[in-house]
Motif scaffolding. Sequence first.
Motif, PDB file in Angstrom:
ATOM      1  N   LEU A  26       2.952  -1.609   4.439  1.00  0.00           N
ATOM      2  CA  LEU A  26       2.811  -0.380   3.978  1.00  0.00           C
ATOM      3  C   LEU A  26       3.982   0.350   3.331  1.00  0.00           C
ATOM      4  CD1 LEU A  26       1.312   2.344   4.183  1.00  0.00           C
ATOM      5  CD2 LEU A  26       1.701   2.547   6.461  1.00  0.00           C
ATOM      6  N   TYR A  27       4.247   0.453   2.261  1.00  0.00           N
ATOM      7  CA  TYR A  27       5.382   0.938   1.520  1.00  0.00           C
ATOM      8  C   TYR A  27       5.686   2.262   1.859  1.00  0.00           C
ATOM      9  CZ  TYR A  27       8.778   2.272  -2.045  1.00  0.00           C
ATOM     10  OH  TYR A  27       9.904   2.789  -2.653  1.00  0.00           O
ATOM     11  N   SER A  28       4.764   3.428   1.692  1.00  0.00           N
ATOM     12  CA  SER A  28       5.175   4.506   2.053  1.00  0.00           C
ATOM     13  C   SER A  28       3.781   5.493   2.408  1.00  0.00           C
ATOM     14  CB  SER A  28       5.901   5.390   0.877  1.00  0.00           C
ATOM     15  OG  SER A  28       5.038   5.422  -0.463  1.00  0.00           O
ATOM     16  N   VAL A  29       4.104   6.686   2.618  1.00  0.00           N
ATOM     17  CA  VAL A  29       2.910   7.852   2.966  1.00  0.00           C
ATOM     18  C   VAL A  29       3.350   8.703   2.349  1.00  0.00           C
ATOM     19  CG1 VAL A  29       1.623   8.794   4.693  1.00  0.00           C
ATOM     20  CG2 VAL A  29       2.362   6.803   5.389  1.00  0.00           C
ATOM     21  N   PHE A  30       2.527   9.522   1.352  1.00  0.00           N
ATOM     22  CA  PHE A  30       3.032  10.761   0.832  1.00  0.00           C
ATOM     23  C   PHE A  30       2.157  11.654   1.182  1.00  0.00           C
ATOM     24  CE2 PHE A  30       3.233  13.569  -2.689  1.00  0.00           C
ATOM     25  CZ  PHE A  30       4.508  13.557  -3.198  1.00  0.00           C
ATOM     26  N   PHE A  31       2.689  12.876   1.466  1.00  0.00           N
ATOM     27  CA  PHE A  31       2.083  14.049   2.235  1.00  0.00           C
ATOM     28  C   PHE A  31       1.867  15.188   0.903  1.00  0.00           C
ATOM     29  CE2 PHE A  31       3.560  11.854   5.740  1.00  0.00           C
ATOM     30  CZ  PHE A  31       2.612  11.659   6.666  1.00  0.00           C
ATOM     31  N   TYR A  32       0.871  15.620   0.661  1.00  0.00           N
ATOM     32  CA  TYR A  32       0.568  16.340  -0.526  1.00  0.00           C
ATOM     33  C   TYR A  32      -0.598  17.173  -0.204  1.00  0.00           C
ATOM     34  CZ  TYR A  32      -0.281  17.700  -5.486  1.00  0.00           C
ATOM     35  OH  TYR A  32      -0.209  18.203  -6.641  1.00  0.00           O
ATOM     36  N   CYS A  33      -0.678  18.598  -0.798  1.00  0.00           N
ATOM     37  CA  CYS A  33      -1.361  19.672  -0.481  1.00  0.00           C
ATOM     38  C   CYS A  33      -1.230  20.021   1.020  1.00  0.00           C
ATOM     39  CB  CYS A  33      -2.958  19.426  -0.869  1.00  0.00           C
ATOM     40  SG  CYS A  33      -3.231  18.955  -2.758  1.00  0.00           S
ATOM     41  N   ASP A  34      -2.453  20.167   1.450  1.00  0.00           N
ATOM     42  CA  ASP A  34      -2.441  20.821   2.959  1.00  0.00           C
ATOM     43  C   ASP A  34      -1.864  19.427   3.928  1.00  0.00           C
ATOM     44  OD1 ASP A  34      -3.271  23.302   2.936  1.00  0.00           O
ATOM     45  OD2 ASP A  34      -5.285  22.570   3.451  1.00  0.00           O
ATOM     46  N   GLY A  35      -1.717  18.354   3.425  1.00  0.00           N
ATOM     47  CA  GLY A  35      -1.181  17.211   4.092  1.00  0.00           C
ATOM     48  C   GLY A  35       0.348  17.349   4.503  1.00  0.00           C
ATOM     49  N   VAL A  36       1.236  18.413   3.745  1.00  0.00           N
ATOM     50  CA  VAL A  36       2.360  18.548   4.034  1.00  0.00           C
ATOM     51  C   VAL A  36       2.496  19.086   5.368  1.00  0.00           C
ATOM     52  CG1 VAL A  36       3.029  18.613   1.654  1.00  0.00           C
ATOM     53  CG2 VAL A  36       2.518  20.771   3.204  1.00  0.00           C
ATOM     54  N   LEU A  37       1.571  19.818   6.062  1.00  0.00           N
ATOM     55  CA  LEU A  37       1.671  20.227   7.340  1.00  0.00           C
ATOM     56  C   LEU A  37       1.449  19.135   8.581  1.00  0.00           C
ATOM     57  CD1 LEU A  37      -1.357  22.941   6.844  1.00  0.00           C
ATOM     58  CD2 LEU A  37       1.360  23.294   7.050  1.00  0.00           C
ATOM     59  N   ASN A  38       1.608  17.961   8.178  1.00  0.00           N
ATOM     60  CA  ASN A  38       1.658  16.874   8.928  1.00  0.00           C
ATOM     61  C   ASN A  38       3.290  16.908   9.454  1.00  0.00           C
ATOM     62  OD1 ASN A  38      -0.924  14.983   9.411  1.00  0.00           O
ATOM     63  ND2 ASN A  38      -0.789  15.828   7.571  1.00  0.00           N
ATOM     64  N   ALA A  39       4.139  17.525   8.359  1.00  0.00           N
ATOM     65  CA  ALA A  39       5.665  17.498   8.595  1.00  0.00           C
ATOM     66  C   ALA A  39       6.090  18.532   9.404  1.00  0.00           C
ATOM     67  CB  ALA A  39       6.234  17.179   7.191  1.00  0.00           C
ATOM     68  N   ASN A  40       5.397  19.644   9.803  1.00  0.00           N
ATOM     69  CA  ASN A  40       5.739  20.709  10.453  1.00  0.00           C
ATOM     70  C   ASN A  40       5.972  20.373  11.682  1.00  0.00           C
ATOM     71  OD1 ASN A  40       6.104  23.406  11.426  1.00  0.00           O
ATOM     72  ND2 ASN A  40       4.432  24.188  10.394  1.00  0.00           N
ATOM     73  N   ARG A  41       7.401  20.541  12.178  1.00  0.00           N
ATOM     74  CA  ARG A  41       7.819  20.331  13.576  1.00  0.00           C
ATOM     75  C   ARG A  41       7.567  21.389  14.499  1.00  0.00           C
ATOM     76  NH1 ARG A  41      14.239  20.905  13.427  1.00  0.00           N
ATOM     77  NH2 ARG A  41      14.139  22.989  12.707  1.00  0.00           N
ATOM     78  N   MET A  42       6.965  22.460  14.030  1.00  0.00           N
ATOM     79  CA  MET A  42       6.312  23.621  14.781  1.00  0.00           C
ATOM     80  C   MET A  42       4.950  23.428  15.135  1.00  0.00           C
ATOM     81  SD  MET A  42       9.093  25.570  14.996  1.00  0.00           S
ATOM     82  CE  MET A  42       8.707  26.920  15.477  1.00  0.00           C
ATOM     83  N   THR A  43       4.101  22.365  14.836  1.00  0.00           N
ATOM     84  CA  THR A  43       3.042  21.861  15.208  1.00  0.00           C
ATOM     85  C   THR A  43       3.157  21.685  16.644  1.00  0.00           C
ATOM     86  OG1 THR A  43       2.296  21.446  13.054  1.00  0.00           O
ATOM     87  CG2 THR A  43       0.963  20.676  14.951  1.00  0.00           C
ATOM     88  N   TYR A  98       0.804  -1.255  -0.076  1.00  0.00           N
ATOM     89  CA  TYR A  98      -0.042   0.132  -0.206  1.00  0.00           C
ATOM     90  C   TYR A  98       0.946   1.239  -0.082  1.00  0.00           C
ATOM     91  CZ  TYR A  98      -4.029  -2.458   1.161  1.00  0.00           C
ATOM     92  OH  TYR A  98      -5.289  -3.429   1.115  1.00  0.00           O
ATOM     93  N   THR A  99       0.531   2.270  -0.613  1.00  0.00           N
ATOM     94  CA  THR A  99       0.865   3.565  -0.440  1.00  0.00           C
ATOM     95  C   THR A  99      -0.286   4.410  -0.121  1.00  0.00           C
ATOM     96  OG1 THR A  99       2.626   3.565  -2.143  1.00  0.00           O
ATOM     97  CG2 THR A  99       1.561   5.781  -1.969  1.00  0.00           C
ATOM     98  N   ILE A 100      -0.143   5.235   0.629  1.00  0.00           N
ATOM     99  CA  ILE A 100      -1.100   6.194   1.509  1.00  0.00           C
ATOM    100  C   ILE A 100      -0.708   7.855   0.869  1.00  0.00           C
ATOM    101  CG2 ILE A 100      -2.362   6.995   3.622  1.00  0.00           C
ATOM    102  CD1 ILE A 100      -2.682   3.968   2.855  1.00  0.00           C
ATOM    103  N   LEU A 101      -1.900   8.260   0.363  1.00  0.00           N
ATOM    104  CA  LEU A 101      -1.771   9.694   0.043  1.00  0.00           C
ATOM    105  C   LEU A 101      -2.618  10.621   1.240  1.00  0.00           C
ATOM    106  CD1 LEU A 101      -0.876  11.822  -1.991  1.00  0.00           C
ATOM    107  CD2 LEU A 101      -3.148  11.341  -3.405  1.00  0.00           C
ATOM    108  N   VAL A 102      -1.898  11.467   1.848  1.00  0.00           N
ATOM    109  CA  VAL A 102      -2.673  12.255   2.697  1.00  0.00           C
ATOM    110  C   VAL A 102      -2.621  13.840   2.305  1.00  0.00           C
ATOM    111  CG1 VAL A 102      -2.468  13.069   5.225  1.00  0.00           C
ATOM    112  CG2 VAL A 102      -1.626  10.624   4.628  1.00  0.00           C
ATOM    113  N   THR A 103      -3.670  14.169   2.320  1.00  0.00           N
ATOM    114  CA  THR A 103      -4.181  15.644   1.612  1.00  0.00           C
ATOM    115  C   THR A 103      -4.804  16.571   2.632  1.00  0.00           C
ATOM    116  OG1 THR A 103      -6.134  14.860   0.867  1.00  0.00           O
ATOM    117  CG2 THR A 103      -4.313  14.639  -0.560  1.00  0.00           C
ATOM    118  N   GLY A 104      -4.861  16.144   3.898  1.00  0.00           N
ATOM    119  CA  GLY A 104      -5.368  16.799   5.034  1.00  0.00           C
ATOM    120  C   GLY A 104      -4.506  16.969   5.984  1.00  0.00           C
TER     121      GLY A 104
END
Length: 128
Positions: free
Chosen positions: A34-51, A3-9
């Motif tokens: 689970l091969y990978s998770v790809f963060f796209y659109c607003d999903g990239v905010l999941n990678a913000n360490r300032m959250t 599986y690849t998961i695409l996160v846009t939220g």
Amino acid sequence: MNYTILVTGAAYGTQNASTAFLFCQSLVKTKHKLYSVFFYCDGVLNANRMTTPATDEFNLVEAWQKLNKKYKVKLYVCNSAALRRGVLEDEKKSNLNSKKGNLSLFFQLSGLLELAHSIKICDRIIQF
């Protein structure tokens, strides 16, 4: 199945990312891969360490990091979407004028080519 998961939220404000995380957590506990998770659109905010969630809230950014550490799941972040939303790498990796980036550990910036590769080698892609 692979599986690849695409996160846009975003990590907070919608259910997309938290539902994606729960799905990923279920996948790694089964015989599926689970091969990978790809963060796209607003999903990239999941990678913000300032959250910084409240102390009584689930820390989704940290949960993604733990998923990577425990199960070696690749966490890809769309570079273009990240730049548009202010998620940057440290200066030594970036040619921008920012000295300290806010990309969380274990997330890696990539392009849509990596998403295309993940789709090609996996049996299923699921978008949240």
